[in-house]
Design a protein around this motif. Sequence first.
Motif, PDB file in Angstrom:
ATOM      1  N   ARG A 141       3.344   3.179   1.436  1.00 25.92           N
ATOM      2  CA  ARG A 141       2.882   1.792   1.512  1.00 25.92           C
ATOM      3  C   ARG A 141       3.654   1.127   2.637  1.00 25.92           C
ATOM      4  O   ARG A 141       4.884   1.074   2.625  1.00 25.92           O
ATOM      5  CB  ARG A 141       3.139   1.063   0.202  1.00 25.92           C
ATOM      6  CG  ARG A 141       2.631  -0.339   0.234  1.00 25.92           C
ATOM      7  CD  ARG A 141       2.818  -1.015  -1.088  1.00 25.92           C
ATOM      8  NE  ARG A 141       2.249  -2.347  -1.034  1.00 25.92           N
ATOM      9  CZ  ARG A 141       2.475  -3.252  -1.950  1.00 25.92           C
ATOM     10  NH1 ARG A 141       3.216  -2.975  -3.001  1.00 25.92           N
ATOM     11  NH2 ARG A 141       1.928  -4.439  -1.827  1.00 25.92           N
ATOM     12  N   ALA A 142       2.933   0.596   3.614  1.00 26.83           N
ATOM     13  CA  ALA A 142       3.562  -0.053   4.762  1.00 26.83           C
ATOM     14  C   ALA A 142       4.257  -1.327   4.314  1.00 26.83           C
ATOM     15  O   ALA A 142       3.747  -2.075   3.473  1.00 26.83           O
ATOM     16  CB  ALA A 142       2.523  -0.367   5.826  1.00 26.83           C
ATOM     17  N   SER A 143       5.429  -1.578   4.856  1.00 21.72           N
ATOM     18  CA  SER A 143       6.177  -2.767   4.466  1.00 21.72           C
ATOM     19  C   SER A 143       5.784  -4.007   5.279  1.00 21.72           C
ATOM     20  O   SER A 143       6.045  -5.125   4.859  1.00 21.72           O
ATOM     21  CB  SER A 143       7.671  -2.513   4.603  1.00 21.72           C
ATOM     22  OG  SER A 143       7.969  -2.144   5.932  1.00 21.72           O
ATOM     23  N   ALA A 144       5.131  -3.813   6.419  1.00 22.16           N
ATOM     24  CA  ALA A 144       4.702  -4.943   7.240  1.00 22.16           C
ATOM     25  C   ALA A 144       3.498  -5.625   6.594  1.00 22.16           C
ATOM     26  O   ALA A 144       2.551  -4.968   6.175  1.00 22.16           O
ATOM     27  CB  ALA A 144       4.338  -4.468   8.639  1.00 22.16           C
ATOM     28  N   HIS A 145       3.528  -6.923   6.500  1.00 28.46           N
ATOM     29  CA  HIS A 145       2.464  -7.669   5.834  1.00 28.46           C
ATOM     30  C   HIS A 145       1.205  -7.825   6.682  1.00 28.46           C
ATOM     31  O   HIS A 145       0.142  -8.120   6.154  1.00 28.46           O
ATOM     32  CB  HIS A 145       2.969  -9.051   5.417  1.00 28.46           C
ATOM     33  CG  HIS A 145       4.073  -8.978   4.427  1.00 28.46           C
ATOM     34  ND1 HIS A 145       3.873  -8.569   3.136  1.00 28.46           N
ATOM     35  CD2 HIS A 145       5.402  -9.227   4.540  1.00 28.46           C
ATOM     36  CE1 HIS A 145       5.014  -8.578   2.484  1.00 28.46           C
ATOM     37  NE2 HIS A 145       5.967  -8.974   3.319  1.00 28.46           N
ATOM     38  N   HIS A 146       1.314  -7.635   7.975  1.00 28.79           N
ATOM     39  CA  HIS A 146       0.158  -7.823   8.857  1.00 28.79           C
ATOM     40  C   HIS A 146      -0.727  -6.572   8.968  1.00 28.79           C
ATOM     41  O   HIS A 146      -1.749  -6.615   9.633  1.00 28.79           O
ATOM     42  CB  HIS A 146       0.628  -8.246  10.252  1.00 28.79           C
ATOM     43  CG  HIS A 146       1.417  -7.182  10.952  1.00 28.79           C
ATOM     44  ND1 HIS A 146       2.765  -6.981  10.703  1.00 28.79           N
ATOM     45  CD2 HIS A 146       1.062  -6.263  11.857  1.00 28.79           C
ATOM     46  CE1 HIS A 146       3.190  -5.987  11.447  1.00 28.79           C
ATOM     47  NE2 HIS A 146       2.179  -5.524  12.159  1.00 28.79           N
TER      48      HIS A 146
ATOM     49  N   ALA B 162       6.121   9.629  -3.060  1.00 35.72           N
ATOM     50  CA  ALA B 162       5.807   8.258  -2.674  1.00 35.72           C
ATOM     51  C   ALA B 162       6.984   7.645  -1.931  1.00 35.72           C
ATOM     52  O   ALA B 162       8.135   7.844  -2.308  1.00 35.72           O
ATOM     53  CB  ALA B 162       5.491   7.437  -3.911  1.00 35.72           C
ATOM     54  N   ASP B 163       6.681   6.906  -0.879  1.00 42.15           N
ATOM     55  CA  ASP B 163       7.689   6.184  -0.099  1.00 42.15           C
ATOM     56  C   ASP B 163       7.194   4.763   0.128  1.00 42.15           C
ATOM     57  O   ASP B 163       5.994   4.498   0.104  1.00 42.15           O
ATOM     58  CB  ASP B 163       7.897   6.854   1.265  1.00 42.15           C
ATOM     59  CG  ASP B 163       8.476   8.256   1.141  1.00 42.15           C
ATOM     60  OD1 ASP B 163       9.339   8.457   0.276  1.00 42.15           O
ATOM     61  OD2 ASP B 163       8.046   9.118   1.914  1.00 42.15           O
ATOM     62  N   GLY B 164       8.111   3.851   0.363  1.00 37.54           N
ATOM     63  CA  GLY B 164       7.740   2.506   0.762  1.00 37.54           C
ATOM     64  C   GLY B 164       7.377   1.567  -0.371  1.00 37.54           C
ATOM     65  O   GLY B 164       6.482   0.750  -0.219  1.00 37.54           O
TER      66      GLY B 164
ATOM     67  N   ASP C  25      14.917  10.369  -7.109  1.00 45.13           N
ATOM     68  CA  ASP C  25      15.427   9.635  -5.950  1.00 45.13           C
ATOM     69  C   ASP C  25      14.407   9.576  -4.825  1.00 45.13           C
ATOM     70  O   ASP C  25      14.305   8.574  -4.122  1.00 45.13           O
ATOM     71  CB  ASP C  25      16.705  10.283  -5.420  1.00 45.13           C
ATOM     72  CG  ASP C  25      17.841  10.205  -6.425  1.00 45.13           C
ATOM     73  OD1 ASP C  25      17.821   9.302  -7.277  1.00 45.13           O
ATOM     74  OD2 ASP C  25      18.729  11.068  -6.362  1.00 45.13           O
ATOM     75  N   THR C  26      13.659  10.636  -4.613  1.00 42.42           N
ATOM     76  CA  THR C  26      12.701  10.667  -3.516  1.00 42.42           C
ATOM     77  C   THR C  26      11.326  10.169  -3.923  1.00 42.42           C
ATOM     78  O   THR C  26      10.434  10.057  -3.097  1.00 42.42           O
ATOM     79  CB  THR C  26      12.535  12.103  -2.968  1.00 42.42           C
ATOM     80  OG1 THR C  26      12.054  12.936  -4.012  1.00 42.42           O
ATOM     81  CG2 THR C  26      13.846  12.629  -2.424  1.00 42.42           C
ATOM     82  N   GLY C  27      11.121   9.906  -5.195  1.00 43.23           N
ATOM     83  CA  GLY C  27       9.817   9.456  -5.660  1.00 43.23           C
ATOM     84  C   GLY C  27       8.862  10.606  -5.883  1.00 43.23           C
ATOM     85  O   GLY C  27       7.667  10.404  -5.978  1.00 43.23           O
ATOM     86  N   ALA C  28       9.368  11.826  -5.980  1.00 43.12           N
ATOM     87  CA  ALA C  28       8.507  12.997  -6.168  1.00 43.12           C
ATOM     88  C   ALA C  28       8.211  13.171  -7.647  1.00 43.12           C
ATOM     89  O   ALA C  28       9.068  13.009  -8.489  1.00 43.12           O
ATOM     90  CB  ALA C  28       9.185  14.239  -5.621  1.00 43.12           C
TER      91      ALA C  28
END
Length: 133
Positions: free
Chosen positions: A55-60, A19-21, A5-8
């Motif tokens: 990983r940032a979710s903002a594309h800019h 891992a997140d995002g 669930d947490t990506g661990a």
Amino acid sequence: MTAKDTGARETTATVRVRADGGVDEESLARLREKVATALDRSGLPPVSGEVRVLRASAHHVTLPWSGGAEIRVGGDLVVVHAREATARELAARLHDRLRAGVERVAHRHDTVRRTAAPPPWRGGPQKQAPHGA
């Protein structure tokens, strides 16, 4: 909540990769492989810790991939951070920095600081005068 669930994920016996995002499985597998190879050195004391990738979710965002690691090697702590444009570059950068930190810790114990002899005015060894003088 489970590790899935947490990506661990577990890399070696006691180093976790989180891992997140929206990190895909291929990128996470490559990162786990790179972390494992960075910590694969014979003669190391017990290793434990955690590596976090985001990983940032903002594309800019110019450098959307960021990662950090806090790895305990015996009694020493190795901390590294990196920001990169791609997951592949982030894995390579974290590998290089972890490898350098682990090498620094390993060599620190190989070359134990030796105390220098005291200077002559404090009772240390005296220089010998030449025989003809």
